[in-house]
Enzyme design. Structure first.
Site, PDB file in Angstrom:
ATOM      1  N   ARG A 148      42.071  39.739  36.397  1.00  0.00           N
ATOM      2  CA  ARG A 148      41.113  40.340  36.775  1.00  0.00           C
ATOM      3  C   ARG A 148      40.724  40.164  38.282  1.00  0.00           C
ATOM      4  O   ARG A 148      40.463  39.088  38.801  1.00  0.00           O
ATOM      5  CB  ARG A 148      39.859  40.370  36.024  1.00  0.00           C
ATOM      6  CG  ARG A 148      39.946  41.192  34.618  1.00  0.00           C
ATOM      7  CD  ARG A 148      38.758  40.553  33.640  1.00  0.00           C
ATOM      8  NE  ARG A 148      39.008  39.482  33.356  1.00  0.00           N
ATOM      9  CZ  ARG A 148      39.928  38.931  32.457  1.00  0.00           C
ATOM     10  NH1 ARG A 148      40.516  39.852  31.645  1.00  0.00           N
ATOM     11  NH2 ARG A 148      39.950  37.666  32.263  1.00  0.00           N
TER      12      ARG A 148
ATOM     13  N   ARG B  72      41.935  39.928  45.108  1.00  0.00           N
ATOM     14  CA  ARG B  72      41.222  39.288  46.266  1.00  0.00           C
ATOM     15  C   ARG B  72      41.714  37.960  46.867  1.00  0.00           C
ATOM     16  O   ARG B  72      41.465  37.642  48.083  1.00  0.00           O
ATOM     17  CB  ARG B  72      39.628  38.961  45.767  1.00  0.00           C
ATOM     18  CG  ARG B  72      38.837  40.106  45.396  1.00  0.00           C
ATOM     19  CD  ARG B  72      37.783  39.967  44.769  1.00  0.00           C
ATOM     20  NE  ARG B  72      37.717  38.965  43.720  1.00  0.00           N
ATOM     21  CZ  ARG B  72      36.737  38.718  43.011  1.00  0.00           C
ATOM     22  NH1 ARG B  72      35.571  38.660  43.427  1.00  0.00           N
ATOM     23  NH2 ARG B  72      36.984  38.088  41.730  1.00  0.00           N
TER      24      ARG B  72
ATOM     25  N   ARG C 220      43.180  46.316  52.637  1.00  0.00           N
ATOM     26  CA  ARG C 220      41.734  46.931  52.384  1.00  0.00           C
ATOM     27  C   ARG C 220      41.073  46.832  53.830  1.00  0.00           C
ATOM     28  O   ARG C 220      40.168  47.596  53.890  1.00  0.00           O
ATOM     29  CB  ARG C 220      41.302  45.857  51.462  1.00  0.00           C
ATOM     30  CG  ARG C 220      40.973  46.127  50.146  1.00  0.00           C
ATOM     31  CD  ARG C 220      40.441  47.566  49.397  1.00  0.00           C
ATOM     32  NE  ARG C 220      39.058  47.242  50.246  1.00  0.00           N
ATOM     33  CZ  ARG C 220      38.051  46.662  50.126  1.00  0.00           C
ATOM     34  NH1 ARG C 220      38.138  45.827  48.893  1.00  0.00           N
ATOM     35  NH2 ARG C 220      36.682  46.583  50.405  1.00  0.00           N
TER      36      ARG C 220
ATOM     37  N   ASP D 246      37.770  49.974  39.597  1.00  0.00           N
ATOM     38  CA  ASP D 246      36.720  49.221  39.370  1.00  0.00           C
ATOM     39  C   ASP D 246      36.084  49.817  37.958  1.00  0.00           C
ATOM     40  O   ASP D 246      35.978  50.986  37.919  1.00  0.00           O
ATOM     41  CB  ASP D 246      35.717  49.133  40.437  1.00  0.00           C
ATOM     42  CG  ASP D 246      34.772  47.846  40.198  1.00  0.00           C
ATOM     43  OD1 ASP D 246      35.068  46.742  40.166  1.00  0.00           O
ATOM     44  OD2 ASP D 246      33.552  48.036  39.678  1.00  0.00           O
TER      45      ASP D 246
ATOM     46  N   TYR E  56      24.617  47.297  34.723  1.00  0.00           N
ATOM     47  CA  TYR E  56      24.403  47.489  36.282  1.00  0.00           C
ATOM     48  C   TYR E  56      23.467  48.607  36.419  1.00  0.00           C
ATOM     49  O   TYR E  56      22.819  48.583  37.586  1.00  0.00           O
ATOM     50  CB  TYR E  56      25.823  47.704  36.609  1.00  0.00           C
ATOM     51  CG  TYR E  56      26.718  46.483  36.971  1.00  0.00           C
ATOM     52  CD1 TYR E  56      26.552  45.581  37.828  1.00  0.00           C
ATOM     53  CD2 TYR E  56      27.872  46.647  36.068  1.00  0.00           C
ATOM     54  CE1 TYR E  56      27.216  44.501  37.779  1.00  0.00           C
ATOM     55  CE2 TYR E  56      28.594  45.207  36.368  1.00  0.00           C
ATOM     56  CZ  TYR E  56      28.528  44.522  37.224  1.00  0.00           C
ATOM     57  OH  TYR E  56      29.127  43.125  37.347  1.00  0.00           O
TER      58      TYR E  56
HETATM   59  O1  1CP Z   1      35.501  40.717  36.323  1.00  0.00           O
HETATM   60  C1  1CP Z   1      35.339  41.118  34.946  1.00  0.00           C
HETATM   61  O2  1CP Z   1      34.396  40.709  34.081  1.00  0.00           O
HETATM   62  C2  1CP Z   1      35.877  42.390  34.655  1.00  0.00           C
HETATM   63  C3  1CP Z   1      35.215  43.662  34.486  1.00  0.00           C
HETATM   64  C4  1CP Z   1      34.711  44.016  35.882  1.00  0.00           C
HETATM   65  C5  1CP Z   1      33.280  43.813  36.304  1.00  0.00           C
HETATM   66  C6  1CP Z   1      32.297  43.212  35.899  1.00  0.00           C
HETATM   67  C7  1CP Z   1      35.467  44.840  36.893  1.00  0.00           C
HETATM   68  C8  1CP Z   1      36.978  44.932  36.730  1.00  0.00           C
HETATM   69  N1  1CP Z   1      34.553  45.137  37.889  1.00  0.00           N
HETATM   70  C9  1CP Z   1      33.394  44.590  37.768  1.00  0.00           C
HETATM   71  C10 1CP Z   1      32.122  44.600  38.616  1.00  0.00           C
HETATM   72  C11 1CP Z   1      32.420  44.106  39.826  1.00  0.00           C
HETATM   73  N2  1CP Z   1      33.121  44.682  40.831  1.00  0.00           N
HETATM   74  C12 1CP Z   1      32.334  42.826  40.404  1.00  0.00           C
HETATM   75  C13 1CP Z   1      31.487  41.800  39.592  1.00  0.00           C
HETATM   76  C14 1CP Z   1      30.200  41.524  40.111  1.00  0.00           C
HETATM   77  C15 1CP Z   1      28.986  40.841  39.334  1.00  0.00           C
HETATM   78  O3  1CP Z   1      29.317  39.498  39.093  1.00  0.00           O
HETATM   79  O4  1CP Z   1      28.413  41.305  38.509  1.00  0.00           O
HETATM   80  C16 1CP Z   1      32.724  42.620  41.743  1.00  0.00           C
HETATM   81  C17 1CP Z   1      32.823  41.629  42.503  1.00  0.00           C
HETATM   82  C18 1CP Z   1      33.344  43.841  41.970  1.00  0.00           C
HETATM   83  C19 1CP Z   1      34.152  44.129  43.242  1.00  0.00           C
HETATM   84  C20 1CP Z   1      35.615  44.405  43.102  1.00  0.00           C
HETATM   85  N3  1CP Z   1      36.541  44.891  42.051  1.00  0.00           N
HETATM   86  C21 1CP Z   1      36.783  43.483  43.866  1.00  0.00           C
HETATM   87  C22 1CP Z   1      36.182  42.577  45.080  1.00  0.00           C
HETATM   88  C23 1CP Z   1      35.890  43.701  46.090  1.00  0.00           C
HETATM   89  C24 1CP Z   1      36.778  43.418  47.371  1.00  0.00           C
HETATM   90  O5  1CP Z   1      35.837  43.875  48.367  1.00  0.00           O
HETATM   91  O6  1CP Z   1      37.855  43.106  47.203  1.00  0.00           O
HETATM   92  C25 1CP Z   1      37.848  43.905  43.277  1.00  0.00           C
HETATM   93  C26 1CP Z   1      39.306  43.489  43.848  1.00  0.00           C
HETATM   94  C27 1CP Z   1      37.569  44.866  42.263  1.00  0.00           C
HETATM   95  C28 1CP Z   1      38.733  45.310  41.429  1.00  0.00           C
HETATM   96  C29 1CP Z   1      38.542  45.275  39.842  1.00  0.00           C
HETATM   97  N4  1CP Z   1      37.391  45.280  39.045  1.00  0.00           N
HETATM   98  C30 1CP Z   1      37.945  45.033  37.864  1.00  0.00           C
HETATM   99  C31 1CP Z   1      39.315  45.059  37.837  1.00  0.00           C
HETATM  100  C32 1CP Z   1      39.946  45.078  36.297  1.00  0.00           C
HETATM  101  C33 1CP Z   1      39.721  45.112  38.935  1.00  0.00           C
HETATM  102  C34 1CP Z   1      41.220  45.605  39.375  1.00  0.00           C
HETATM  103  C35 1CP Z   1      42.195  44.494  39.093  1.00  0.00           C
HETATM  104  C36 1CP Z   1      42.346  43.479  40.147  1.00  0.00           C
HETATM  105  O7  1CP Z   1      42.321  43.860  41.340  1.00  0.00           O
HETATM  106  O8  1CP Z   1      42.956  42.333  40.073  1.00  0.00           O
END
Ligand code: 1CP
Length: 319
Positions: free
Chosen positions: A2, A6, A15, A51, A129
């Site tokens: 997951r 990053r 990005r 996401d 959320y």
């Molecule tokens: O991490 C988990 O628990 C998986 C489920 C989940 C959650 C809770 C995803 C799946 N997204 C989220 C919300 C979210 N989105 C958070 C957590 C915030 C918190 O602690 O409450 C965050 C940091 C994001 C943002 C996000 N999503 C990023 C970083 C942002 C950036 O600028 O790069 C990224 C790369 C994602 C992609 C993502 N989110 C989830 C998945 C399965 C994926 C894609 C897989 C991957 O990129 O590896």
């Protein structure tokens, strides 16, 4: 893995200048980012770059992903009127989901046989959320609402189940080979609350792809006490974080459910011999279950050295 992307310099370059949700909804970019960890680490499957809040955005909810924070709502959803306004947004249409379907189709084509895992957030994690208005440690407001106004809570989680279910279904119809439901924050609930106030909506979300014949993985963190309940909402595979060894998870599940996960993300920053011993132990204990999809027990810390991830994949392949 997951949010694996990053930690990659090529992810940060791709990005550059594009907001997170905009990147998710730009099919060619979402596809390229999905492929990056597969190329670099030689993993056996890809997870679609998107996401869990994407379906909320597509439905018209005022949400953005703030760098270093996570999903933040324009206004929290707390009252019966707030939920009624959400429900007025209606179910997601194929037109609204088109960028997701297009991103998946492009990715499946480019993967050339490597499976793509589609995913969505579970209704509780999405509702957490929405009700909190952003990330939260204890999810107090969400847990208050489910008891203070159960009818509003049920309406909210049913709406969340339908939009997230439509998001998952669109990915499978476009070619994803498996579907993972993330209830990342379900671990803030006891079993009684989970069963009464959350499980029905999660069953509804998974039910939206029940006719499509793909395997359904259900994952949460801090869910050692919820594993059986999380399987029983309709999952084929249960994700286990890093808190419970897999032989014990398998015992709790009665020995009949394949497992996923369990490598502790904290150890990615430990010296290699420590990490290697841990990965070997996770794989050995996973042999107790009828199947084990080796994966981290939660997300990749952004500061992780990508070469360490590649080395972990090589080690697992050698085992
Ligand atoms: O991490 C988990 O628990 C998986 C489920 C989940 C959650 C809770 C995803 C799946 N997204 C989220 C919300 C979210 N989105 C958070 C957590 C915030 C918190 O602690 O409450 C965050 C940091 C994001 C943002 C996000 N999503 C990023 C970083 C942002 C950036 O600028 O790069 C990224 C790369 C994602 C992609 C993502 N989110 C989830 C998945 C399965 C994926 C894609 C897989 C991957 O990129 O590896």
């Amino acid at each position: 893995m997951r949010q694996a992307g990053r930690s990659l310099p090529e992810y940060r370059a791709a990005r550059e200048g594009t907001a997170m949700l905009e990147a998710c909804l730009t099919p060619a970019l979402a596809s390229e980012i999905t492929l990056q960890p597969v190329r670099r680490h030689d993993v056996d499957a890809a997870i679609f770059f998107s996401d869990i809040v994407v379906p909320l955005k597509l439905a018209g909810v005022d949400v953005e992903i703030k760098p270093g924070v996570g999903p933040v709502m324009g206004a929290p959803v707390r009252t019966a009127d707030d939920v009624a306004r959400l429900r007025d947004l209606g179910p997601l249409t194929a037109e609204q989901l088109a960028p997701v379907a297009e991103g998946v189709a492009l990715t499946v084509g480019a993967l050339g046989g490597t499976p793509l895992i589609g995913f969505a957030g579970a209704p509780f994690t999405l509702a957490a959320y929405l009700v909190e208005g952003g990330p939260s440690r204890d999810h107090l407001a969400a847990r208050t609402l489910m008891h203070a106004d159960p009818a509003t809570w049920t309406a909210l989680t049913e709406w969340a189940a339908d939009v997230t279910g439509a998001f998952l279904r669109a990915q499978v119809l476009a070619g994803a080979s498996a579907a993972q439901l993330f209830d990342s924050w379900a671990g803030s609930l006891g079993l009684a609350d989970y069963t009464a106030h959350v499980a029905p909506a999660s069953a509804r979300a998974l039910g939206s792809i029940a006719d499509l014949g793909v395997r359904k993985v259900h994952f949460g963190t801090g869910t050692s006490e919820l594993l059986v309940a999380m399987r029983d909402v309709g999952a084929d595979v249960v994700g286990v974080d890093y808190r419970l060894p897999l032989d014990e998870a398998n015992r709790r599940l009665g020995g009949s459910t394949p497992l996923q996960g369990n490598v502790d993300p904290a150890l990615l920053a430990a010296p290699w011999p420590v990490l290697e011993a841990h990965v070997r132990d996770v794989v050995a204990r996973g042999e107790a279950a009828p199947g084990h999809v080796v994966n981290l027990g939660h997300g990749v810390p952004p500061e992780t050295d990508p070469d360490v991830l590649t080395r972990v994949v090589q080690l697992v392949h050698s085992l």
